[in-house]
Design an enzyme around this catalytic site. Structure first.
Site, short mmCIF file in Angstrom:
data_model
loop_
_atom_site.label_atom_id
_atom_site.label_comp_id
_atom_site.label_asym_id
_atom_site.label_seq_id
_atom_site.Cartn_x
_atom_site.Cartn_y
_atom_site.Cartn_z
N HIS A 86 0.85 -1.15 -0.12
CA HIS A 86 -0.03 0.18 -0.18
C HIS A 86 0.98 1.26 0.03
O HIS A 86 0.43 2.21 -0.67
CB HIS A 86 -1.02 0.09 1.24
CG HIS A 86 -2.38 -0.51 0.83
ND1 HIS A 86 -3.39 0.35 0.71
CD2 HIS A 86 -2.81 -1.79 0.57
CE1 HIS A 86 -4.36 -0.28 0.58
NE2 HIS A 86 -4.09 -1.68 0.35
N HIS A 150 6.32 -8.70 3.67
CA HIS A 150 4.68 -8.61 3.39
C HIS A 150 4.38 -9.06 2.22
O HIS A 150 5.03 -8.98 0.94
CB HIS A 150 4.88 -6.95 3.16
CG HIS A 150 3.68 -6.51 3.17
ND1 HIS A 150 2.71 -6.02 4.46
CD2 HIS A 150 2.48 -6.30 2.33
CE1 HIS A 150 1.51 -5.71 4.13
NE2 HIS A 150 1.29 -5.68 2.88
#
EC number: 3.1.-.-
Length: 426
Positions: A86, A150
């Site tokens: 993100h 991640h």
């Protein structure tokens, strides 16, 4: 023994339901993690990505994070982190800025030793680029080794990353893998290593019903009584309540029944999610939302799951309606950007997330990004652009040109829109 807080998916800056209070909640949750770290005297806070919800955080969110990191620094607690999908930018990352200020360490292929544990980092890498990865990490002489990353790793939900391959091809034998991206906390053992998701610190979706929190991880030969060098404990956070009201309407029941069910619950300052099923009468969602707001709810949303059957059968035939729409749009001669927006509007995203996703895609085009993917504001993992890599001296992918400002001015308001953009600060 080394004791760390493993957190991630804090999504600071997410204005969920277009509510400024919800935006503040995401920063509040991160500040709770920081306060717990100071009170508990842990050896480090390890963040597994998506610190911010957007790669262009607004100034109040950026200042809030800086304040929290200064609190950790004042308590001599290192902040170790990787970059999530993100927040990833084409140039330097916000994490690079925090590192240049001495407030964070961006984990990479070199060991960062805390206590008797060596920590390594692997930023989010899009699936299309993973075949080129070489999991080469520098050696260490610590008692334990941890990889922080991640992505959506097996054997957990939505997985597209083979954990066994990562562990087998890595030049370091990892005792634990601390992960972010999947908002559901979970733990499993893969090839002798403990692999764990800490989950999100706030509910980024109504599907995230369970309490939010983080992991407390103990590492080292004496982590806990027994032979295992890794001990993982779950800790809950106090977050804004979500009140889930599930109403199954019997035949003849309608709005009054739904209101009765809402009246039974304490909805003050809560996010209220009403889901309607059954054979009852049609209801007006706005009437339910207004009723919940009158009782003090911060936000109310209604989902009517029922399918209304037509009394008469209609015979309508289309060879392929989706293809017909695509052909018509093609005839309009729209630009690539306009077609991109059309894909979002007619796609599968919930209505509440369409505006934010359109904004994200337009910003990516204006900034010259090389690709975008769906946002995961609905709680499902996303594929936003990422320049993650294993280590590297400059912290960016080798094929990603630096389109940011000069190094002596890492953060500037280039657009005059009140938002900071970041160049390559390394």
């Amino acid at each position: 023994m080394t004791r760390v807080i493993h957190t991630g998916d804090t999504h600071i800056g997410y204005r969920q339901y277009h509510s400024p209070e919800r935006r503040a909640d995401f920063l509040d949750a991160f500040e709770q993690v920081v306060a717990d770290a100071v009170d508990d005297g842990v050896d480090a806070v390890v963040h597994a990505g998506d610190l911010f919800h957007d790669r262009r955080p607004d100034l109040p969110d950026l200042l809030g994070v800086l304040s929290a990191l200064r609190t950790l620094d004042g308590a001599d607690i290192p902040f170790l982190a990787v970059v999530g999908n993100h927040e990833s930018t084409r140039g330097g990352q916000w994490l690079d800025l925090f590192e240049s200020l001495g407030l964070a360490t961006r984990l990479d292929d070199e060991p960062t030793v805390i206590g008797d544990t060596a920590f390594y980092g692997l930023d989010h890498v899009p699936e299309s680029r993973r075949d080129a990865l070489e999991y080469e990490f520098a050696s260490h002489d610590a008692d334990a080794a941890v990889l922080v990353s991640h992505g959506l790793f097996e054997p957990f939900a939505y997985a597209d990353w083979d954990t066994e391959t990562v562990l087998a091809e890595s030049t370091v034998a990892f005792d634990a893998v601390l992960l972010g991206d999947n908002h559901t906390p979970d733990t499993a053992q893969v090839s002798g290593a403990w692999v764990t998701y800490c989950g999100s610190t706030e509910r980024a979706s109504a599907s995230e019903r369970d309490p939010r929190g983080y992991n407390l991880v103990r590492l080292g030969a004496d982590a806990e009584a027994g032979d295992d060098a890794v001990d993982i404990r779950r800790r809950a956070l106090e977050t804004r309540p979500f009140v889930f009201v599930d109403v199954e309407l019997a035949e003849g029941e309608g709005l009054d029944r739904v209101r009765d069910r809402v009246r039974e619950r304490d909805v003050a300052d809560a996010v209220v999610i009403v889901r309607v099923t059954g054979d009852g009468e049609p209801i007006a969602p706005a009437a339910v939302e207004e009723f919940a707001a009158d009782r003090g709810a911060l936000v109310a949303r209604v989902t009517d799951r029922r399918e209304v059957e037509a009394e008469t059968e209609l015979s309508v035939s289309f060879a392929d309606p989706d293809e017909a729409v695509r052909e018509r749009i093609g005839d309009l001669g729209l630009s690539e950007a306009a077609r991109d927006v059309d894909d979002v509007v007619r796609g599968d995203l919930p209505d509440s997330n369409v505006r934010e996703e359109v904004k994200r895609r337009i910003e990516d085009r204006l900034d010259g990004a090389d690709g975008v993917g769906p946002a995961d504001g609905d709680g499902e993992p996303g594929d936003a652009p990422d320049d993650g890599n294993v280590g590297g001296d400059d912290g960016v992918a080798a094929n990603a040109p630096d389109t940011g400002p000069e190094e002596d001015s890492p953060a500037t308001d280039q657009d005059g829109d009140g938002q900071l953009t970041l160049g390559d600060s390394r």
